[in-house]
Design a protein around this motif. Structure first.
Motif, PDB file in Angstrom:
ATOM      1  N   ALA A 196       0.520  -1.203  -0.025  1.00 40.17           N
ATOM      2  CA  ALA A 196       0.012  -0.024  -0.027  1.00 40.17           C
ATOM      3  C   ALA A 196       0.807   1.119   0.200  1.00 40.17           C
ATOM      4  O   ALA A 196       1.684   1.503   1.006  1.00 40.17           O
ATOM      5  CB  ALA A 196      -0.969   0.132   1.029  1.00 40.17           C
ATOM      6  N   ILE A 223       0.945   5.036   0.083  1.00 39.07           N
ATOM      7  CA  ILE A 223       0.004   6.249   0.498  1.00 39.07           C
ATOM      8  C   ILE A 223       0.958   7.563   0.382  1.00 39.07           C
ATOM      9  O   ILE A 223       1.647   7.938   1.185  1.00 39.07           O
ATOM     10  CB  ILE A 223      -0.472   6.150   2.036  1.00 39.07           C
ATOM     11  N   ALA A 249      -3.951   4.901  -6.034  1.00 34.79           N
ATOM     12  CA  ALA A 249      -4.783   5.483  -5.066  1.00 34.79           C
ATOM     13  C   ALA A 249      -4.540   7.263  -4.959  1.00 34.79           C
ATOM     14  O   ALA A 249      -5.348   8.257  -4.878  1.00 34.79           O
ATOM     15  CB  ALA A 249      -4.545   5.230  -3.495  1.00 34.79           C
ATOM     16  N   ILE A 257      -5.851   9.695   1.333  1.00 29.42           N
ATOM     17  CA  ILE A 257      -5.414   8.206   0.587  1.00 29.42           C
ATOM     18  C   ILE A 257      -5.403   7.191   1.543  1.00 29.42           C
ATOM     19  O   ILE A 257      -5.746   6.036   1.361  1.00 29.42           O
ATOM     20  CB  ILE A 257      -4.357   8.657  -0.104  1.00 29.42           C
ATOM     21  N   LEU A 258      -5.028   7.240   3.007  1.00 28.60           N
ATOM     22  CA  LEU A 258      -5.073   6.387   4.097  1.00 28.60           C
ATOM     23  C   LEU A 258      -6.372   6.004   4.167  1.00 28.60           C
ATOM     24  O   LEU A 258      -6.685   4.799   4.427  1.00 28.60           O
ATOM     25  CB  LEU A 258      -4.297   6.795   5.058  1.00 28.60           C
ATOM     26  N   ASP A 268      -9.087   5.823   2.135  1.00 25.55           N
ATOM     27  CA  ASP A 268      -9.312   5.319   0.988  1.00 25.55           C
ATOM     28  C   ASP A 268      -8.827   3.793   1.090  1.00 25.55           C
ATOM     29  O   ASP A 268      -9.692   2.844   0.680  1.00 25.55           O
ATOM     30  CB  ASP A 268      -8.979   5.895  -0.303  1.00 25.55           C
ATOM     31  N   THR A 269      -7.567   3.692   1.404  1.00 24.58           N
ATOM     32  CA  THR A 269      -6.866   2.487   1.362  1.00 24.58           C
ATOM     33  C   THR A 269      -7.234   1.768   2.712  1.00 24.58           C
ATOM     34  O   THR A 269      -7.801   0.374   2.468  1.00 24.58           O
ATOM     35  CB  THR A 269      -5.458   2.738   1.899  1.00 24.58           C
ATOM     36  N   CYS A 270      -7.846   2.194   3.756  1.00 19.87           N
ATOM     37  CA  CYS A 270      -8.351   1.414   4.879  1.00 19.87           C
ATOM     38  C   CYS A 270      -9.815   0.906   4.539  1.00 19.87           C
ATOM     39  O   CYS A 270     -10.343  -0.240   5.139  1.00 19.87           O
ATOM     40  CB  CYS A 270      -8.525   2.396   6.189  1.00 19.87           C
ATOM     41  N   PRO A 317      -8.519  -2.618   2.843  1.00 22.66           N
ATOM     42  CA  PRO A 317      -7.373  -2.607   3.337  1.00 22.66           C
ATOM     43  C   PRO A 317      -6.475  -3.623   2.557  1.00 22.66           C
ATOM     44  O   PRO A 317      -7.158  -4.770   2.114  1.00 22.66           O
ATOM     45  CB  PRO A 317      -7.402  -3.031   4.876  1.00 22.66           C
ATOM     46  N   PRO A 318      -5.154  -3.811   2.606  1.00 23.40           N
ATOM     47  CA  PRO A 318      -4.344  -4.952   1.974  1.00 23.40           C
ATOM     48  C   PRO A 318      -4.481  -6.207   3.018  1.00 23.40           C
ATOM     49  O   PRO A 318      -5.029  -6.004   4.243  1.00 23.40           O
ATOM     50  CB  PRO A 318      -3.119  -4.375   2.183  1.00 23.40           C
ATOM     51  N   GLY A 322       2.783  -0.875   4.338  1.00 22.30           N
ATOM     52  CA  GLY A 322       2.363   0.269   3.685  1.00 22.30           C
ATOM     53  C   GLY A 322       3.535   1.381   3.961  1.00 22.30           C
ATOM     54  O   GLY A 322       4.203   1.380   4.743  1.00 22.30           O
ATOM     55  N   TRP A 356      -0.322  -3.710   8.286  1.00 26.48           N
ATOM     56  CA  TRP A 356      -1.792  -4.263   8.440  1.00 26.48           C
ATOM     57  C   TRP A 356      -1.869  -5.543   9.347  1.00 26.48           C
ATOM     58  O   TRP A 356      -0.523  -6.230   9.382  1.00 26.48           O
ATOM     59  CB  TRP A 356      -2.349  -4.248   7.085  1.00 26.48           C
TER      60      TRP A 356
END
Length: 355
Positions: A276, A278, A303, A322-323, A325-327, A330-331, A337, A355
């Motif tokens: 990920a 960010i 992202a 962006i964090l 959106d990533t959460c 999640p990966p 990340g 993660w």
């Protein structure tokens, strides 16, 4: 251990397409000025739309620095309070549990600071520790998380809040035809973001089971000597005027890519091991430079490119956006990340996540 429990992003209600913003700013140029450069820069920015603090027509005559800064204080408190309340709700944390609030902005001046002005409004304790940051620019979202991590490295059971409130449009100089101002006018949008994090395995145990946020593993801050004149503000009676050297993408190629590789190597990682990314969306050229120098697949910074297209560059709030959106997707557990942001100095901020 620092674990992120909740992240929020909020925007002003005024949203416009890039073309609408381009047309208005072109009409603000001094008589006789050629708008073709402005239009080329706006078309190349890879921004589709942005949220603005004010209705678009009001940017034709923003008024004095005192007037615009007054608007900043008023609107930043409202937007910041909403971001804080949403982040606390997302984290399942009560406002009175917060031990520290770190607040950051580079688009307005407030004393008392924005965090002090909204503390009672959102229910923070009167004895909450406060750390307002100014001058870190776009790097401050990552730097703020790093300072939260420093605080949470102490006794377990602490809770910290990070708030970024950036109303970039209020710094606009509508009649300034310098390339730096035209580039800024093509990229920056307005928004606020907040993050809630806790310390210690025990403190996070109940919430971690449902939290989609990562743990903070390590951080690194770096200043690059001899580059301080390339990015920042020229402050005068007119307010904030953008200083933006054309060399910034080259600095990213020359210094930041090597910094990222060195930082990851210290934790037995390579860029290909990061699931990920960010990365602050400073602009297409900066994202291209990182992609090329680190040998990343095109999808790695997707992202960041989506965030840039959807809302523009939100300065310090962008990496938190962006964090968030990533959460949301999640990966896998155990994935690494990396949060990356750049600011005046010239400087970089890196935060390694897991993660």
């Amino acid at each position: 251990m620092t674990r992120v429990l909740g992240v929020s992003t909020v925007y002003p209600p005024h949203r416009y397409t890039q073309q609408e913003i381009t047309d208005v700013l072109a009409s603000c140029l001094p008589s006789g000025a050629d708008s073709r450069l402005l239009r080329r820069l706006h078309a190349a920015a890879q921004v589709d739309a942005r949220h603005l603090a004010l209705p678009l027509e009001e940017y034709r005559e923003l008024g004095s620095f005192g007037h615009t800064n007054g608007l900043f204080v008023e609107l930043a408190v409202v937007l910041g309070a909403e971001a804080v309340e949403r982040a606390l709700e997302d984290a399942g944390v009560r406002a009175e549990e917060v031990d520290l609030i770190v607040s950051t902005t580079v688009t307005g001046i407030a004393a008392p600071s924005v965090d002090a002005r909204l503390a009672a409004r959102v229910g923070l304790r009167p004895d909450v520790k406060r750390l307002p940051l100014f001058g870190l620019g776009c790097a401050a979202g990552a730097a703020g998380l790093a300072r939260v991590h420093d605080f949470l490295a102490g006794p377990p059971g602490r809770t910290a809040l990070l708030l970024s409130t950036e109303l970039c449009s209020l710094t606009l100089q509508p009649t300034d035809t310098s390339p730096a101002n035209l580039v800024a006018g093509s990229l920056f949008g307005d928004g606020a973001a907040a993050l809630v994090a806790v310390s210690g395995d025990e403190a996070a145990a109940g919430q971690a089971a449902r939290a989609r946020g990562p743990k903070v593993v390590a951080t690194r801050s770096r200043l690059y000597p001899g580059t301080g004149h390339l990015l920042g503000w020229d402050v005068g009676d007119w307010g904030f005027r953008m200083v933006l050297g054309r060399e910034i993408p080259d600095l990213v190629r020359l210094h930041v890519a090597e910094e990222v590789e060195s930082f990851l190597a210290a934790h037995d990682l390579k860029p290909r091991d990061v699931a990920a990314w960010i990365c602050h969306p400073g602009g297409p050229r900066i994202l291209d430079a990182l992609t090329e120098e680190l040998g990343l697949p095109d999808a790695a910074l997707a992202a960041s490119r989506r965030a840039l297209a959807a809302t523009g560059n939100l300065s310090s709030a962008s990496v938190l956006q962006i964090l968030r959106d990533t959460c949301a997707v999640p990966p896998p557990p155990g994935a690494a990340g990396l949060m990356i942001a750049f600011g005046p100095g010239f400087s970089s901020e890196l935060v390694l996540l897991a993660w």
